[in-house]
Design a protein around this motif. Structure first.
Motif, PDB file in Angstrom:
ATOM      1  N   ALA A  69      -1.228  -5.750   1.187  1.00 16.50           N
ATOM      2  CA  ALA A  69      -2.758  -5.000   2.004  1.00 16.50           C
ATOM      3  C   ALA A  69      -2.649  -4.428   2.967  1.00 16.50           C
ATOM      4  CB  ALA A  69      -3.045  -6.646   2.828  1.00 16.50           C
ATOM      5  N   ALA A  70      -1.244  -4.024   3.447  1.00 16.98           N
ATOM      6  CA  ALA A  70      -0.863  -2.168   3.973  1.00 16.98           C
ATOM      7  C   ALA A  70      -1.549  -1.102   3.591  1.00 16.98           C
ATOM      8  CB  ALA A  70       0.193  -2.952   5.011  1.00 16.98           C
ATOM      9  N   LYS A  71      -0.775  -1.421   2.167  1.00 10.10           N
ATOM     10  CA  LYS A  71      -0.574  -0.117   1.107  1.00 10.10           C
ATOM     11  C   LYS A  71      -1.882  -0.419   0.793  1.00 10.10           C
ATOM     12  CE  LYS A  71       3.661   0.653   1.044  1.00 10.10           C
ATOM     13  NZ  LYS A  71       4.705   1.341   1.155  1.00 10.10           N
ATOM     14  N   MET A  72      -2.997  -1.563   0.389  1.00 14.71           N
ATOM     15  CA  MET A  72      -3.783  -1.066   0.397  1.00 14.71           C
ATOM     16  C   MET A  72      -5.620  -0.523   0.821  1.00 14.71           C
ATOM     17  SD  MET A  72      -6.678  -3.675  -1.189  1.00 14.71           S
ATOM     18  CE  MET A  72      -6.892  -4.599   0.822  1.00 14.71           C
ATOM     19  N   ALA A  73      -4.510  -0.629   2.853  1.00 14.45           N
ATOM     20  CA  ALA A  73      -5.639  -0.364   3.866  1.00 14.45           C
ATOM     21  C   ALA A  73      -5.141   1.424   3.730  1.00 14.45           C
ATOM     22  CB  ALA A  73      -5.188  -0.933   5.349  1.00 14.45           C
ATOM     23  N   LYS A  74      -4.322   1.586   3.308  1.00 15.96           N
ATOM     24  CA  LYS A  74      -3.378   3.194   2.890  1.00 15.96           C
ATOM     25  C   LYS A  74      -4.217   3.730   2.035  1.00 15.96           C
ATOM     26  CE  LYS A  74      -0.267   5.522   4.154  1.00 15.96           C
ATOM     27  NZ  LYS A  74       1.689   5.708   4.171  1.00 15.96           N
ATOM     28  N   SER A  75      -5.272   2.986   0.976  1.00 19.29           N
ATOM     29  CA  SER A  75      -5.938   3.397  -0.591  1.00 19.29           C
ATOM     30  C   SER A  75      -6.657   5.064  -0.303  1.00 19.29           C
ATOM     31  CB  SER A  75      -5.677   3.042  -1.455  1.00 19.29           C
ATOM     32  OG  SER A  75      -6.747   1.490  -1.318  1.00 19.29           O
ATOM     33  N   PHE A 105       2.984  -5.494   8.942  1.00 16.65           N
ATOM     34  CA  PHE A 105       1.577  -4.692   8.786  1.00 16.65           C
ATOM     35  C   PHE A 105       1.807  -3.003   9.254  1.00 16.65           C
ATOM     36  CE2 PHE A 105      -2.356  -3.101   7.630  1.00 16.65           C
ATOM     37  CZ  PHE A 105      -2.748  -4.208   7.225  1.00 16.65           C
ATOM     38  N   ASP A 106       2.377  -2.691  10.007  1.00 20.66           N
ATOM     39  CA  ASP A 106       2.349  -1.421  10.090  1.00 20.66           C
ATOM     40  C   ASP A 106       3.473  -1.009   9.464  1.00 20.66           C
ATOM     41  OD1 ASP A 106       0.003  -0.830  12.083  1.00 20.66           O
ATOM     42  OD2 ASP A 106       1.313  -1.410  14.393  1.00 20.66           O
ATOM     43  N   LEU A 107       4.456  -1.594   9.100  1.00 21.03           N
ATOM     44  CA  LEU A 107       6.046  -1.050   9.050  1.00 21.03           C
ATOM     45  C   LEU A 107       5.917  -1.335   7.409  1.00 21.03           C
ATOM     46  CD1 LEU A 107       9.263  -0.633   8.560  1.00 21.03           C
ATOM     47  CD2 LEU A 107       9.879  -3.759   8.908  1.00 21.03           C
ATOM     48  N   ALA A 108       5.444  -1.923   6.482  1.00 23.77           N
ATOM     49  CA  ALA A 108       4.687  -1.933   5.590  1.00 23.77           C
ATOM     50  C   ALA A 108       3.862  -0.477   4.623  1.00 23.77           C
ATOM     51  CB  ALA A 108       4.260  -3.435   4.950  1.00 23.77           C
ATOM     52  N   LYS A 109       2.583  -0.325   5.409  1.00 14.05           N
ATOM     53  CA  LYS A 109       2.099   0.781   5.543  1.00 14.05           C
ATOM     54  C   LYS A 109       3.215   2.485   5.531  1.00 14.05           C
ATOM     55  CE  LYS A 109      -0.591   0.967   9.208  1.00 14.05           C
ATOM     56  NZ  LYS A 109      -1.121   0.952   9.752  1.00 14.05           N
TER      57      LYS A 109
END
Length: 251
Positions: A69-75, A105-109
């Motif tokens: 989800a975190a990576k998708m938020a940056k997509s 979440f922030d770390l995953a981003k």
């Protein structure tokens, strides 16, 4: 039309809490284990001993969903507050755990690991249980739609994750149809051809309700905090059936 257990309520459990995360990270291993171990304050807690079993499935599922989800938020290049809030709704987060989940979440981003690494670990863990991987995709769709639309970059991202999970294009369209274009093609939600007879429609609906009931999801290892994923999926299945039933005059 009424359906049994259309929207069961989430049940509380203790996957969120405080516990030394490094040990959990070692138990999980891989990029998800590294992610858990890197979170300051560590907040995943044992649920009746399950966490320290050979495969801490609920932790892998939840952490994997956070990471993707975190990576998708940056997509699409922009991380909206609604996306973090949507995750908290999809995977029930107790107020006391909000800060810890936000850190994860922030770390995953920020991690150098790409989303592919997280998706591959989930695929390897749940490869013999595609329903769990479908749960992850449903959760991601729900988060992506938090702002009222699935954007082009998000759809590309979801298609890529789906492919890593081993779903073909037909399966992806069936999953996506639960979240977009429902009124245009309810048959796709049920995985049916429009030419099937009424008996086949009813039989398919009964089968899907049984297969995707939240209690079945919990039994296979979906964390209780994420029961909303299964509940919303069942609601979409029932809504699609209702549209078809109204069109055909089924009782």
């Amino acid at each position: 039309m009424n359906h049994d257990s259309r929207t069961p309520s989430p049940r509380a459990s203790g996957i969120w809490g405080k516990l030394g995360g490094a040990g959990i990270g070692l138990a999980v291993g891989g990029p998800l284990g590294a992610l858990i171990g890197g979170v300051a304050g560590h907040f995943l807690v044992d649920r009746k001993g399950a966490l320290f079993g050979p495969t801490p499935r609920d932790v892998i599922f939840t952490t994997g969903l956070v990471a993707l989800a975190a990576k998708m938020a940056k997509s699409d290049g922009v991380v909206l507050p609604s996306e973090v809030e949507a995750f908290a709704r999809v995977v029930h987060v107790e107020p006391s755990a909000q800060a810890g989940v936000t850190r994860l979440f922030d770390l995953a981003k920020r991690t150098t690991d790409g989303y592919e690494a997280y998706a591959r670990q989930l695929a390897a863990t749940f490869g013999d249980e595609p329903a769990m991987l479908e749960d992850v995709l449903d959760g991601l769709f729900q988060i992506a739609g938090a702002d009222g639309a699935i954007h082009e970059a998000e759809e590309r991202y979801l298609r890529s994750v789906s492919a890593i999970f081993g779903f073909d294009d037909t399966a992806f369209r069936r999953i996506a149809a639960r979240h977009v274009r429902l009124k245009d093609d309810p048959y796709e939600v049920l995985g049916l051809d429009r030419g099937v007879d009424d008996a086949a429609v009813k039989a398919r609906h009964r089968s899907l309700v049984s297969e995707h009931h939240p209690d079945r999801a919990l039994a296979r290892g979906l964390p209780p905090e994420a029961v909303a994923i299964a509940s919303k999926r069942l609601a979409a299945i029932n809504a699609a059936y209702d549209l078809i039933a109204a069109e055909r005059g089924l009782r």
